[in-house]
Design a protein around this motif. Sequence first.
Motif, short mmCIF file in Angstrom:
data_model
loop_
_atom_site.label_atom_id
_atom_site.label_comp_id
_atom_site.label_asym_id
_atom_site.label_seq_id
_atom_site.Cartn_x
_atom_site.Cartn_y
_atom_site.Cartn_z
N ASP A 40 0.88 -1.26 0.06
CA ASP A 40 -0.11 -0.07 -0.10
C ASP A 40 0.84 1.25 -0.13
OD1 ASP A 40 -2.54 -1.41 -0.09
OD2 ASP A 40 -2.54 -1.42 2.02
N ALA A 41 1.98 1.34 0.84
CA ALA A 41 2.89 2.48 0.96
C ALA A 41 3.67 2.60 -0.40
CB ALA A 41 3.68 2.59 2.02
N GLY A 42 3.70 1.57 -1.26
CA GLY A 42 4.74 1.65 -2.42
C GLY A 42 6.12 1.55 -2.07
N SER A 43 6.31 1.04 -0.66
CA SER A 43 7.83 1.00 -0.23
C SER A 43 8.46 -0.36 -0.61
CB SER A 43 7.86 1.47 1.38
OG SER A 43 6.91 0.40 1.95
N VAL A 44 7.65 -1.23 -1.07
CA VAL A 44 8.05 -2.60 -1.24
C VAL A 44 7.44 -2.91 -2.71
CG1 VAL A 44 8.67 -5.07 -0.93
CG2 VAL A 44 8.42 -3.33 0.80
N SER A 45 8.20 -3.10 -3.84
CA SER A 45 7.60 -3.14 -5.11
C SER A 45 8.26 -4.53 -5.81
CB SER A 45 7.41 -1.91 -5.99
OG SER A 45 8.80 -1.75 -6.18
N LEU A 46 7.38 -4.87 -6.75
CA LEU A 46 7.83 -5.75 -7.87
C LEU A 46 7.58 -5.46 -9.05
CD1 LEU A 46 8.47 -8.90 -8.89
CD2 LEU A 46 6.00 -9.31 -8.46
N ALA A 47 8.68 -5.55 -9.79
CA ALA A 47 8.52 -4.84 -11.35
C ALA A 47 8.80 -5.88 -12.39
CB ALA A 47 9.28 -3.55 -11.29
N TYR B 287 25.75 3.85 -10.03
CA TYR B 287 25.94 4.08 -8.55
C TYR B 287 27.30 3.52 -8.02
CZ TYR B 287 20.87 3.64 -9.54
OH TYR B 287 19.60 3.95 -10.16
N PRO B 288 28.12 4.52 -8.03
CA PRO B 288 29.58 3.99 -7.60
C PRO B 288 29.46 3.81 -5.97
CG PRO B 288 29.63 6.38 -8.44
CD PRO B 288 28.10 5.68 -8.58
N SER B 289 28.61 4.39 -5.37
CA SER B 289 28.37 4.46 -4.01
C SER B 289 27.62 3.10 -3.56
CB SER B 289 27.80 5.64 -3.34
OG SER B 289 26.65 5.83 -3.52
N ALA B 290 27.07 2.61 -4.50
CA ALA B 290 26.34 1.17 -4.07
C ALA B 290 27.12 0.29 -3.11
CB ALA B 290 25.56 0.67 -5.26
N HIS B 291 26.17 -0.41 -2.38
CA HIS B 291 26.67 -1.69 -1.64
C HIS B 291 26.27 -3.09 -2.37
CE1 HIS B 291 28.14 -3.93 1.81
NE2 HIS B 291 27.10 -4.81 1.41
N LEU C 100 16.52 9.34 -2.82
CA LEU C 100 16.51 10.72 -2.42
C LEU C 100 16.60 11.04 -0.89
CD1 LEU C 100 13.63 12.13 -4.64
CD2 LEU C 100 15.99 12.67 -4.88
N ASP C 101 15.68 10.01 -0.13
CA ASP C 101 15.57 10.36 1.37
C ASP C 101 15.99 8.87 2.05
OD1 ASP C 101 13.28 8.83 0.62
OD2 ASP C 101 12.03 10.24 1.71
N THR C 102 16.63 7.83 1.47
CA THR C 102 16.92 6.64 2.00
C THR C 102 17.73 5.85 0.99
OG1 THR C 102 15.82 4.54 2.92
CG2 THR C 102 14.79 5.39 1.08
N GLU C 103 18.07 4.55 1.41
CA GLU C 103 18.76 3.77 0.35
C GLU C 103 17.56 2.57 -0.12
OE1 GLU C 103 22.88 2.97 1.17
OE2 GLU C 103 21.79 3.48 3.17
N ILE C 104 17.87 2.03 -1.16
CA ILE C 104 16.84 1.01 -1.66
C ILE C 104 17.74 -0.15 -1.84
CG2 ILE C 104 15.36 0.32 -3.68
CD1 ILE C 104 14.26 2.84 -2.06
N ARG C 105 16.95 -1.29 -1.51
CA ARG C 105 17.83 -2.68 -1.74
C ARG C 105 17.05 -3.28 -2.98
NH1 ARG C 105 20.30 -6.01 2.17
NH2 ARG C 105 21.00 -7.96 0.97
N ASN C 106 17.70 -3.35 -3.79
CA ASN C 106 17.21 -3.81 -5.19
C ASN C 106 17.80 -5.33 -5.42
OD1 ASN C 106 16.78 -1.30 -6.47
ND2 ASN C 106 18.51 -1.09 -5.63
N LEU C 107 16.80 -6.23 -5.65
CA LEU C 107 17.25 -7.86 -6.33
C LEU C 107 16.78 -7.74 -7.61
CD1 LEU C 107 16.30 -8.08 -2.99
CD2 LEU C 107 16.73 -10.42 -3.58
N ASN D 62 12.23 -4.53 -5.07
CA ASN D 62 12.79 -3.36 -4.35
C ASN D 62 12.10 -2.99 -2.87
OD1 ASN D 62 14.46 -2.74 -6.81
ND2 ASN D 62 12.60 -1.89 -7.44
N MET D 63 13.09 -2.72 -1.85
CA MET D 63 12.51 -2.20 -0.74
C MET D 63 13.38 -1.36 -0.03
SD MET D 63 13.70 -5.47 1.08
CE MET D 63 13.80 -6.36 -0.37
N THR D 64 12.98 -0.42 0.59
CA THR D 64 13.79 0.43 1.51
C THR D 64 14.82 -0.07 2.25
OG1 THR D 64 11.95 1.21 3.11
CG2 THR D 64 12.00 2.57 1.27
N LYS D 65 15.89 0.69 2.64
CA LYS D 65 16.63 -0.15 3.69
C LYS D 65 16.16 -0.18 5.07
CE LYS D 65 21.12 0.58 5.87
NZ LYS D 65 22.15 1.61 5.94
N GLU D 66 15.04 0.50 5.49
CA GLU D 66 14.33 0.45 6.63
C GLU D 66 13.44 -0.80 6.81
OE1 GLU D 66 15.83 4.61 5.68
OE2 GLU D 66 14.21 3.21 4.66
#
Length: 181
Positions: A71-78, A106-110, A134-141, A157-161
């Motif tokens: 619902d929040a769009g903070s976790v998604s499947l594309a 993304y040179p600063s990506a982990h 913009l305001d967080t980091e995103i985990r991408n699989l 994708n999901m926010t780091k939090e």
Amino acid sequence: MHKVLRLGAVLLLLGGLASPWSRAETPLETRLLLGGMVEMLVPTAFHPMPEDILKLKYPMERRPTLVLANDAGSVSLALNHTRNPLPSKELTEAHRAFDRMFRNMYPSAHWFRSEVTSLNGRQFILLELRTPALDTEIRNLMLATSVDERLLLISVNMTKELEGEWLEVANRMIRSVVVKP
């Protein structure tokens, strides 16, 4: 006294180990996506992302074919079966190009993973990294493969939090992907 302390320590340890069961598990269901081309586990609560959130999350006009989200769009499947040619015999070469492209973007990506792997009988490029937003980091699989000699992309994708709550769910989703012939 020592027995009481040991018992307390054991109970704390067991309580810590039991904590995953105290959280509500995310129910998953098998869904056929992209006209039946992809079968995979998806959270039952995921629904198509609203157009206004899609425009924020994917500002370019070339958005994925299908985006499902919480619902929040903070976790998604594309999912996107692109028009970009990708002969199946060039998957290893494409992996090197994807890896290089994301490391440059993304040179600063982990980075967690970058490999060609087999899932359910099909070869996939698998990239897992955390990128700045913009305001967080995103985990991408991300998964990529060749279907009809064209690039098929699947990403969770999901926010780091939210990684603590969603990362294992995302991995279950990725491991469940079956591309139908």
